[in-house]
Motif scaffolding. Structure first.
Motif, PDB file in Angstrom:
ATOM      1  N   LEU A 106      38.069  39.098  21.087  1.00 23.47           N
ATOM      2  CA  LEU A 106      36.999  39.788  20.362  1.00 23.47           C
ATOM      3  C   LEU A 106      37.515  40.270  19.011  1.00 23.47           C
ATOM      4  CD1 LEU A 106      34.154  40.962  20.210  1.00 23.47           C
ATOM      5  CD2 LEU A 106      34.971  42.958  21.481  1.00 23.47           C
ATOM      6  N   TYR A 107      38.724  40.763  18.982  1.00 27.12           N
ATOM      7  CA  TYR A 107      39.333  41.230  17.726  1.00 27.12           C
ATOM      8  C   TYR A 107      39.467  40.073  16.739  1.00 27.12           C
ATOM      9  CZ  TYR A 107      42.503  43.899  14.693  1.00 27.12           C
ATOM     10  OH  TYR A 107      43.074  44.559  13.633  1.00 27.12           O
ATOM     11  N   GLN A 108      39.876  38.912  17.235  1.00 30.11           N
ATOM     12  CA  GLN A 108      40.023  37.732  16.375  1.00 30.11           C
ATOM     13  C   GLN A 108      38.672  37.278  15.814  1.00 30.11           C
ATOM     14  OE1 GLN A 108      42.909  36.384  15.356  1.00 30.11           O
ATOM     15  NE2 GLN A 108      43.986  37.951  16.533  1.00 30.11           N
ATOM     16  N   ALA A 109      37.596  37.519  16.571  1.00 28.95           N
ATOM     17  CA  ALA A 109      36.257  37.109  16.136  1.00 28.95           C
ATOM     18  C   ALA A 109      35.584  38.149  15.247  1.00 28.95           C
ATOM     19  CB  ALA A 109      35.371  36.839  17.357  1.00 28.95           C
ATOM     20  N   SER A 110      36.150  39.351  15.172  1.00 27.57           N
ATOM     21  CA  SER A 110      35.530  40.456  14.423  1.00 27.57           C
ATOM     22  C   SER A 110      36.040  40.453  12.981  1.00 27.57           C
ATOM     23  CB  SER A 110      35.829  41.792  15.105  1.00 27.57           C
ATOM     24  OG  SER A 110      35.343  41.805  16.420  1.00 27.57           O
ATOM     25  N   THR A 111      35.583  39.479  12.207  1.00 29.68           N
ATOM     26  CA  THR A 111      36.086  39.316  10.850  1.00 29.68           C
ATOM     27  C   THR A 111      35.047  39.562   9.771  1.00 29.68           C
ATOM     28  OG1 THR A 111      35.638  36.939  11.009  1.00 29.68           O
ATOM     29  CG2 THR A 111      37.868  37.678  11.570  1.00 29.68           C
ATOM     30  N   HIS A 112      33.748  39.504  10.110  1.00 25.26           N
ATOM     31  CA  HIS A 112      32.726  39.745   9.091  1.00 25.26           C
ATOM     32  C   HIS A 112      32.712  41.240   8.750  1.00 25.26           C
ATOM     33  CE1 HIS A 112      28.804  39.988   7.120  1.00 25.26           C
ATOM     34  NE2 HIS A 112      28.883  38.684   6.967  1.00 25.26           N
ATOM     35  N   PRO A 113      32.593  41.576   7.465  1.00 27.18           N
ATOM     36  CA  PRO A 113      32.652  43.002   7.079  1.00 27.18           C
ATOM     37  C   PRO A 113      31.567  43.868   7.688  1.00 27.18           C
ATOM     38  CG  PRO A 113      32.006  41.594   5.215  1.00 27.18           C
ATOM     39  CD  PRO A 113      32.501  40.697   6.293  1.00 27.18           C
TER      40      PRO A 113
END
Length: 360
Positions: A106-113
């Motif tokens: 989930l952390y790796q996918a949480s990239t959009h500001p």
């Protein structure tokens, strides 16, 4: 003897629970992983609040499967599928380890500001009823929004009460939710998402980037696709550009919805003959259907069982109102031939003329 419900979470039981904190990676927010599970006293007020918070948002609706990632060959390349499979195989040994892996993904996918960080709950649930079967499930829930609340404490020595301001998760609204059911493992498990009306970046990253899901091709899926097809046909083909006035457009939408409301089984020939009726319109519908399938890359079956839940969810998208200027609305539920549109050259305004037999 009472009939077994097709979908029922009212008797689901929480057997394992852990909370991690997952921030936005792009914003350099941290990920904080728990070392131990949380133990809740069964059926205590806190337990009931937590279960209601987790499950209230899930209603009968679309189902999904874990999908094979792009440029990969196997479903096992989907790390979320692998983690879920490991938990189901041995919950007590794998739950903690795999919940941490799910948090990292989930952390790796949480990239959009615009993606907000928050608490990430991973839960093991028993006794969920899905399509009439009693199954276990893994629940993934993310709390992103906090609310301020006032806490009144004990009475002090000077005779007044303590007052504190705190911030916490509101149990009234679940931000992101997913239930992974232990069934149809060979196809990628049955997966359900919290019902969300938006298609925002924040909602799509959860479904597409993180979970990597594809729709389950069931009756809900087929019914929803055909209803979307009907709506798209009216908006893009059966419209004013092709000399079709608003009342006729709304009438076709109404008759389409009535067809799906009344029928238990869908047959495309029956639909075309009884709803679209005119040969030229049927031919245009068939051409649009081919284009619709190609653009959306979806199958459109000629026969299937109608999903009443898909019909119910689509009703609000089928507009039966003509809006004129700012404060005049005309609702059409049938007899569109009794409505005539014209233009008054003296007043330089459009008008609708309505014919009727009696006023109720």
């Amino acid at each position: 003897m009472s009939k077994i419900k097709s979908f029922d979470l009212s008797n689901a039981k929480l057997t394992q629970l852990v909370i991690h904190k997952v921030g936005n990676k792009t914003q350099e927010e941290p990920i904080e992983l728990a070392d131990f599970e949380i133990e809740l006293e069964n059926f205590s007020p806190l337990y009931k609040s937590v279960m209601d918070y987790f499950l209230r948002s899930f209603k009968p609706g679309p189902m999904y499967h874990f999908d094979t990632p792009e440029e990969k060959e196997s479903l096992r390349d989907n790390e979320m599928f692998e983690a879920a499979e490991a938990i189901f195989s041995n919950p007590f040994e794998q739950f903690m380890t795999q919940s941490r892996e799910m948090s990292k993904l989930l952390y790796q996918a949480s990239t959009h500001p615009r993606i907000k960080g928050g608490e990430f709950f991973v839960a093991m649930l028993k006794d969920c009823v899905v399509d009439g079967d009693l199954v276990d499930a893994i629940g993934l829930f993310k709390a992103e929004h906090k609310e301020m609340f006032l806490k009144v404490g004990e009475k002090t020595d000077i005779g007044s009460f303590e007052l504190e301001q705190n911030e916490g998760v509101s149990v009234k609204k679940l931000d992101k939710g997913c239930l992974i059911f232990q069934t149809e493992e060979d196809k990628g498990f049955k997966v359900m998402l919290k019902d969300s009306p938006t298609k925002s970046v924040e909602a799509l990253y959860w479904k597409e980037s993180y979970l990597q899901l594809r729709p389950r091709e069931d009756n809900f899926y087929h019914t929803k696709n055909y209803l979307d097809l009907c709506k798209g046909f009216v908006e893009e083909v059966f419209n004013e550009e092709h000399a079709v006035e608003k009342p006729a457009q709304i009438d076709l939408l109404n008759r389409s919805m009535k067809f799906f409301n009344d029928k238990e089984d869908f047959n495309v020939v029956d639909f075309e003959n009884n709803v679209i009726e005119e040969s030229e319109a049927i031919e245009a519908f068939q051409e649009y259907k081919v284009d619709f399938q190609e653009k959306r890359e979806i199958p459109l079956f000629e026969e299937f069982k109608v999903s009443k839940e898909a019909v119910r969810k689509s009703k609000k998208e089928f507009k039966s109102i003509i809006k004129l200027d700012k404060k005049i609305n005309i609702t059409i539920s049938g007899n569109e031939q009794n409505i005539e549109k014209g233009y008054d050259t003296e007043r330089n305004q459009h008008y609708y003329m309505i014919y009727f037999n009696e006023e109720e």
